[in-house]
Write a protein that holds these residues in place. Structure first.
Motif, PDB file in Angstrom:
ATOM      1  N   ILE A 195      -6.700   5.159  -4.031  1.00 17.83           N
ATOM      2  CA  ILE A 195      -7.339   4.605  -2.828  1.00 17.83           C
ATOM      3  C   ILE A 195      -6.275   4.383  -1.746  1.00 17.83           C
ATOM      4  N   ALA A 196      -5.139   3.840  -2.170  1.00 20.71           N
ATOM      5  CA  ALA A 196      -4.036   3.626  -1.214  1.00 20.71           C
ATOM      6  C   ALA A 196      -3.633   4.963  -0.587  1.00 20.71           C
ATOM      7  N   TYR A 197      -3.525   5.991  -1.421  1.00 21.51           N
ATOM      8  CA  TYR A 197      -3.118   7.309  -0.913  1.00 21.51           C
ATOM      9  C   TYR A 197      -4.162   7.833   0.074  1.00 21.51           C
ATOM     10  N   SER A 198      -5.448   7.747  -0.324  1.00 25.37           N
ATOM     11  CA  SER A 198      -6.527   8.304   0.506  1.00 25.37           C
ATOM     12  C   SER A 198      -6.621   7.568   1.849  1.00 25.37           C
ATOM     13  N   PHE A 199      -6.440   6.244   1.805  1.00 26.34           N
ATOM     14  CA  PHE A 199      -6.460   5.454   3.043  1.00 26.34           C
ATOM     15  C   PHE A 199      -5.300   5.888   3.955  1.00 26.34           C
ATOM     16  N   GLN A 200      -4.107   5.965   3.364  1.00 26.05           N
ATOM     17  CA  GLN A 200      -2.917   6.335   4.143  1.00 26.05           C
ATOM     18  C   GLN A 200      -3.062   7.752   4.712  1.00 26.05           C
ATOM     19  N   HIS A 201      -3.714   8.605   3.944  1.00 29.86           N
ATOM     20  CA  HIS A 201      -3.951   9.987   4.384  1.00 29.86           C
ATOM     21  C   HIS A 201      -4.785   9.980   5.676  1.00 29.86           C
ATOM     22  N   ALA A 202      -5.817   9.133   5.711  1.00 30.18           N
ATOM     23  CA  ALA A 202      -6.682   9.058   6.905  1.00 30.18           C
ATOM     24  C   ALA A 202      -5.898   8.532   8.108  1.00 30.18           C
ATOM     25  N   VAL A 203      -5.007   7.564   7.857  1.00 27.46           N
ATOM     26  CA  VAL A 203      -4.174   7.028   8.945  1.00 27.46           C
ATOM     27  C   VAL A 203      -3.291   8.142   9.511  1.00 27.46           C
ATOM     28  N   ILE A 204      -2.649   8.878   8.586  1.00 30.46           N
ATOM     29  CA  ILE A 204      -1.731   9.945   9.007  1.00 30.46           C
ATOM     30  C   ILE A 204      -2.492  11.039   9.764  1.00 30.46           C
ATOM     31  N   GLN A 205      -3.674  11.376   9.276  1.00 32.31           N
ATOM     32  CA  GLN A 205      -4.470  12.418   9.940  1.00 32.31           C
ATOM     33  C   GLN A 205      -4.851  11.994  11.362  1.00 32.31           C
ATOM     34  N   THR A 206      -5.168  10.705  11.532  1.00 29.50           N
ATOM     35  CA  THR A 206      -5.514  10.208  12.872  1.00 29.50           C
ATOM     36  C   THR A 206      -4.321  10.397  13.813  1.00 29.50           C
ATOM     37  N   LEU A 207      -3.143   9.961  13.357  1.00 30.03           N
ATOM     38  CA  LEU A 207      -1.942  10.106  14.196  1.00 30.03           C
ATOM     39  C   LEU A 207      -1.671  11.573  14.483  1.00 30.03           C
ATOM     40  N   ILE A 235       0.846  -1.199   0.000  1.00 26.07           N
ATOM     41  CA  ILE A 235       0.000   0.000   0.000  1.00 26.07           C
ATOM     42  C   ILE A 235       0.883   1.252   0.000  1.00 26.07           C
ATOM     43  N   ALA A 236       1.937   1.223   0.790  1.00 21.59           N
ATOM     44  CA  ALA A 236       2.837   2.386   0.874  1.00 21.59           C
ATOM     45  C   ALA A 236       3.407   2.717  -0.506  1.00 21.59           C
ATOM     46  N   ALA A 237       3.811   1.677  -1.246  1.00 21.00           N
ATOM     47  CA  ALA A 237       4.403   1.898  -2.570  1.00 21.00           C
ATOM     48  C   ALA A 237       3.365   2.475  -3.536  1.00 21.00           C
ATOM     49  N   LEU A 238       2.140   1.949  -3.477  1.00 19.27           N
ATOM     50  CA  LEU A 238       1.074   2.455  -4.361  1.00 19.27           C
ATOM     51  C   LEU A 238       0.721   3.909  -4.015  1.00 19.27           C
ATOM     52  N   ALA A 239       0.653   4.185  -2.709  1.00 20.97           N
ATOM     53  CA  ALA A 239       0.261   5.529  -2.259  1.00 20.97           C
ATOM     54  C   ALA A 239       1.227   6.589  -2.772  1.00 20.97           C
ATOM     55  N   GLU A 240       2.488   6.186  -2.941  1.00 25.41           N
ATOM     56  CA  GLU A 240       3.486   7.146  -3.442  1.00 25.41           C
ATOM     57  C   GLU A 240       3.127   7.677  -4.821  1.00 25.41           C
ATOM     58  N   LYS A 241       2.379   6.869  -5.578  1.00 21.36           N
ATOM     59  CA  LYS A 241       2.021   7.271  -6.951  1.00 21.36           C
ATOM     60  C   LYS A 241       0.616   7.852  -7.019  1.00 21.36           C
ATOM     61  N   GLY A 242      -0.094   7.863  -5.885  1.00 18.95           N
ATOM     62  CA  GLY A 242      -1.493   8.314  -5.921  1.00 18.95           C
ATOM     63  C   GLY A 242      -1.697   9.706  -5.377  1.00 18.95           C
ATOM     64  N   GLN A 243      -2.980  10.118  -5.395  1.00 15.12           N
ATOM     65  CA  GLN A 243      -3.341  11.400  -4.786  1.00 15.12           C
ATOM     66  C   GLN A 243      -4.682  11.261  -4.055  1.00 15.12           C
ATOM     67  N   LEU A 244      -5.061  12.323  -3.325  1.00 18.99           N
ATOM     68  CA  LEU A 244      -6.279  12.255  -2.515  1.00 18.99           C
ATOM     69  C   LEU A 244      -7.505  12.248  -3.416  1.00 18.99           C
ATOM     70  N   GLU A 245      -8.256  11.125  -3.343  1.00 21.20           N
ATOM     71  CA  GLU A 245      -9.449  10.982  -4.185  1.00 21.20           C
ATOM     72  C   GLU A 245     -10.697  11.038  -3.322  1.00 21.20           C
ATOM     73  N   HIS A 246     -10.551  10.608  -2.060  1.00 25.75           N
ATOM     74  CA  HIS A 246     -11.707  10.528  -1.176  1.00 25.75           C
ATOM     75  C   HIS A 246     -11.259  10.765   0.265  1.00 25.75           C
ATOM     76  N   GLU A 247     -12.025  11.567   1.014  1.00 29.68           N
ATOM     77  CA  GLU A 247     -11.706  11.798   2.441  1.00 29.68           C
ATOM     78  C   GLU A 247     -12.377  10.692   3.255  1.00 29.68           C
ATOM     79  N   PHE A 248     -11.623   9.680   3.631  1.00 30.95           N
ATOM     80  CA  PHE A 248     -12.191   8.634   4.489  1.00 30.95           C
ATOM     81  C   PHE A 248     -12.368   9.201   5.904  1.00 30.95           C
ATOM     82  N   PRO A 249     -13.377   8.701   6.628  1.00 33.65           N
ATOM     83  CA  PRO A 249     -13.647   9.299   7.950  1.00 33.65           C
ATOM     84  C   PRO A 249     -12.540   8.997   8.970  1.00 33.65           C
ATOM     85  N   ILE A 250     -12.322   9.963   9.838  1.00 32.98           N
ATOM     86  CA  ILE A 250     -11.366   9.768  10.933  1.00 32.98           C
ATOM     87  C   ILE A 250     -12.189   9.578  12.197  1.00 32.98           C
ATOM     88  N   ALA A 251     -12.087   8.396  12.770  1.00 32.98           N
ATOM     89  CA  ALA A 251     -12.979   8.052  13.887  1.00 32.98           C
ATOM     90  C   ALA A 251     -12.561   8.722  15.183  1.00 32.98           C
TER      91      ALA A 251
END
Ligand code: KG4
Ligand code: ZN
Length: 473
Positions: free
Chosen positions: A372-384, A319-335
């Motif tokens: 999707i990988a980027y957007s998911f990772q973005h939500a993880v980073i935002q939580t932290l 996922i990390a490798a894919l996210a490097e090539k992606g961009q924010l497509e969807h704001e997944f919720p931060i719980a």
């Protein structure tokens, strides 16, 4: 550029001249080098000789420091420290000893900072002045880690030097899409002896040169932990040396010892396949968990999302490798977690990714896996990000330590480094090999216990039992 090396045999004449340049009364080590086998290390600054260290091996592993000199114009460059570090890094050492003039406060401080202790006084050693005898003892630790699907062994020295670090990653689980405990245990049984042998070989040590065995006793898979702990106890019993039980999560944190000294109070962000927590440390071995996940660990969610995306196990690096090539497509919720503002939750994020993908599939819309990988990772980073900011809002810390398997993720590293820099804090993360499960980190945690004389060093192997649900405290 500072460069340290051993003096070559054909440079003895040059060295004699250099010695005269450095000190009023040259020691004239030429004869000592040739006849008694003294070793000289030279420090060069941009090709110019700037200082030297002379050492003598009195007995196997027993070293005496004869001289350490740095030319005046090169002081303040940490050349003396670098000479000492170089010598210690390439040598088998049991004890190093030296004498220093009692009135030379600066030199005494330098050696104390380098881990030397005062052991005796020698009256009038330097004509009318007393000599202080200082020494530093080195202990050798064989560390074993088998808490999950890595069979690992390492040899670490008590001055936090990693002498060897062997990791066998059990690829067999890939076909099942996750770790199968029974299979993991069997593979540990098969591979651990081989891995230990290799760690000893790489460190260049014989078993009778070991002082301690360190082993992960929790948290982890019961069957896996048991293999490592039983192996450690058997070896400890056979070699008649103590076994030090180590918490796997403390190990992850102490992997950072290879990077820099800890600045307390600090926050340790430990993110792995089984754990996600922000831990406050006021001093060594003093852990209090301030923030943690209430459900899935970050690594676990990476692995689950990877499975949803059909990427296979372990999913984190993919996922990390894919996210490097992606961009924010969807704001997944931060719980957020009710009644625990510091709490984290990731199981909803995994479901949100799953629903998002299924929705697209049902509508026959194209799926951009990189986005999707980027957007998911973005939500993880935002939580932290949110939780760390909350911690920093209430208290001042000097250092952020990142650790655990997921800390190999460069996007997470970059974000946390930025937070640290903005808040005037130090930031450290171990090299990749020491982020994911390994035994060197277990040895490093054991070194901390030894340095602080901190309990848990059992002289009774019977007392050591696995603790699969062990928590940091
Ligand atoms: O610490 P670790 O080796 O084992 C446990 O103690 O759990 O962590 C393994 C976890 C796995 O979930 C793996 O997918 C994740 O770390 N991981 C990563 C990366 N490398 C490993 N997650 C995100 N990005 C990475 N680059
Ligand atoms: Zn781990």
């Amino acid at each position: 550029m500072i460069f340290i090396r051993k003096l070559n045999q054909n440079e003895i004449q040059d060295f004699q001249k250099f010695e005269q340049q450095c000190v009023k009364q040259p020691f004239c080590v030429a004869e000592f080098i040739e006849v008694y086998g003294y070793t000289v290390y030279i420090a060069e600054v941009d090709g110019e000789w700037a200082g030297y260290l002379v050492v003598h091996e009195l007995d196997f592993g027993v070293w005496d420091i004869i001289h350490i000199i740095v030319l005046k114009q090169y002081r303040l460059n940490r050349i003396a420290t670098k000479l000492m570090e170089f010598f210690q890094s390439e040598t088998y050492i049991r004890t190093i000893s030296l004498e220093v003039d009692e009135t030379n406060e600066k030199a005494r401080c330098f050696y104390e900072k380098n881990g030397f202790n005062i052991v005796a006084m020698r009256k009038n050693y330097y004509e009318k002045r007393n000599g202080v005898l200082m020494n530093k003892q080195m202990k050798y630790i064989l560390a074993i880690e088998t808490s999950c699907d890595e069979t690992a062994a390492a040899v670490v020295r008590s001055d936090f030097q990693v002498l060897s670090n062997i990791i066998h990653t059990q690829k067999i689980h890939e076909q099942y899409g996750g770790v199968v405990p029974e299979v993991a245990s069997r593979e540990h049984v098969e591979k651990l002896p081989v891995v230990i042998e290799q760690a000893m070989k790489d460190a260049g040590l014989e078993y009778n040169q070991l002082d301690y065995i360190a082993v992960t006793y929790g948290p982890g898979l019961a069957g896996s932990l048991m293999i490592g702990v039983e192996a450690a106890k058997t070896l400890g019993w056979q070699l008649n040396i103590p076994v030090i039980p180590i918490n796997h999560m403390a190990g992850h944190i102490y992997a950072n010892k290879t990077v820099q000294a800890f600045q307390f109070p600090l926050l340790a962000v430990t993110i792995s396949g089984g754990h996600t927590e922000i831990v406050e440390m006021l001093e060594d071995e003093n852990f209090s968990i301030i923030s943690q996940t209430h459900d899935d660990a970050i690594g676990e969610v990476y692995d689950k999302v990877a499975r949803i995306l059909g990427l296979g196990y372990p999913g984190g690096p993919k996922i990390a490798a894919l996210a490097e090539k992606g961009q924010l497509e969807h704001e997944f919720p931060i719980a957020t977690v009710k009644e625990d503002p510091y709490g984290m939750s990731f199981s909803g994020l995994k479901t949100a990714v799953m629903n998002y993908v299924h929705n697209k599939e049902q509508k026959n819309e194209p799926i951009n896996i990189e986005n999707i990988a980027y957007s998911f990772q973005h939500a993880v980073i935002q939580t932290l990000d949110e939780k760390l900011k909350l911690c920093l809002h209430n208290k001042t810390y000097k250092h952020i330590l990142l650790s655990g398997g997921v800390s190999a993720n460069t996007a997470i590293q970059a974000h946390l480094r930025e937070i640290a820099e903005k808040n005037g804090m130090e930031f450290s993360v171990p090299e990749k090999l020491l982020c994911t499960d390994n035994a060197a980190m277990i040895g490093l945690a054991a070194c901390t216990k030894l340095a602080g004389n901190m309990g848990d060093i059992s002289d009774n192997m019977g007392k050591i039992h696995i603790k699969p649900g062990l928590v940091l405290q």
